[in-house]
Structures are given as C-alpha cells and as structure tokens.
Design a protein around this motif. Sequence first.
Motif, short mmCIF file in Angstrom:
data_model
loop_
_atom_site.label_atom_id
_atom_site.label_comp_id
_atom_site.label_asym_id
_atom_site.label_seq_id
_atom_site.Cartn_x
_atom_site.Cartn_y
_atom_site.Cartn_z
N LEU A 6 55.87 72.79 70.80
CA LEU A 6 56.25 72.05 69.60
C LEU A 6 55.06 71.69 68.71
O LEU A 6 55.18 71.68 67.49
CB LEU A 6 57.03 70.78 69.97
N GLN A 31 58.61 71.52 74.82
CA GLN A 31 57.64 70.64 75.45
C GLN A 31 57.77 70.83 76.96
O GLN A 31 58.75 71.39 77.45
CB GLN A 31 57.94 69.17 75.10
N GLY A 36 63.18 70.81 73.25
CA GLY A 36 62.70 71.88 72.40
C GLY A 36 63.68 72.29 71.32
O GLY A 36 64.71 71.66 71.15
N THR A 67 68.29 71.91 67.80
CA THR A 67 67.43 71.06 68.62
C THR A 67 68.17 70.68 69.87
O THR A 67 69.38 70.43 69.84
CB THR A 67 67.00 69.78 67.87
#
Length: 71
Positions: A6, A31, A36, A67
């Motif tokens: 990210l 992450q 993510g 997301t």
Amino acid sequence: MITTNLENLQNDIEKYFNTVVNDSEIVIAAQADGIGVVIMPFEEYNKMTLNAGRVIDPSHKCCLLYTSPSP
C-alpha cells in the motif's frame, strides 16, 4: 497482474492507475495484516460479474477500485 504494498501504491498511484487503464493490468496492493485493495479494468470486472447480472457501462474509461473490508 502486478503486486505491491500500500505504501508503494500511495506513493505512485498515478503510475499504477495508468498501468491498469492503458495495459489492462490488475494491481493488488496489500499490507502485512491482509488489508488491501484490488484495482482492475472494467472489462475484467465485467467478466467476473457477468453471470451475476451486474455489468458496468463499458464506455467508462477508468478502473474499479475494491477495498477489503475492515476487520
């Protein structure tokens, strides 16, 4: 498919969006904790959802940003 974290995505978001739009690539940024995003062209999204009856207007020249849900 391009994978990144990210932080890299945030630092160079324009490059990644251009890659998605111009090269029809899918970008996955995450992450370590699993949070993510997936960025993909509408064409790819429509292929995935066609059977579900949900198709986005193909005249849009941009990408879909998904997301992951917060824990």
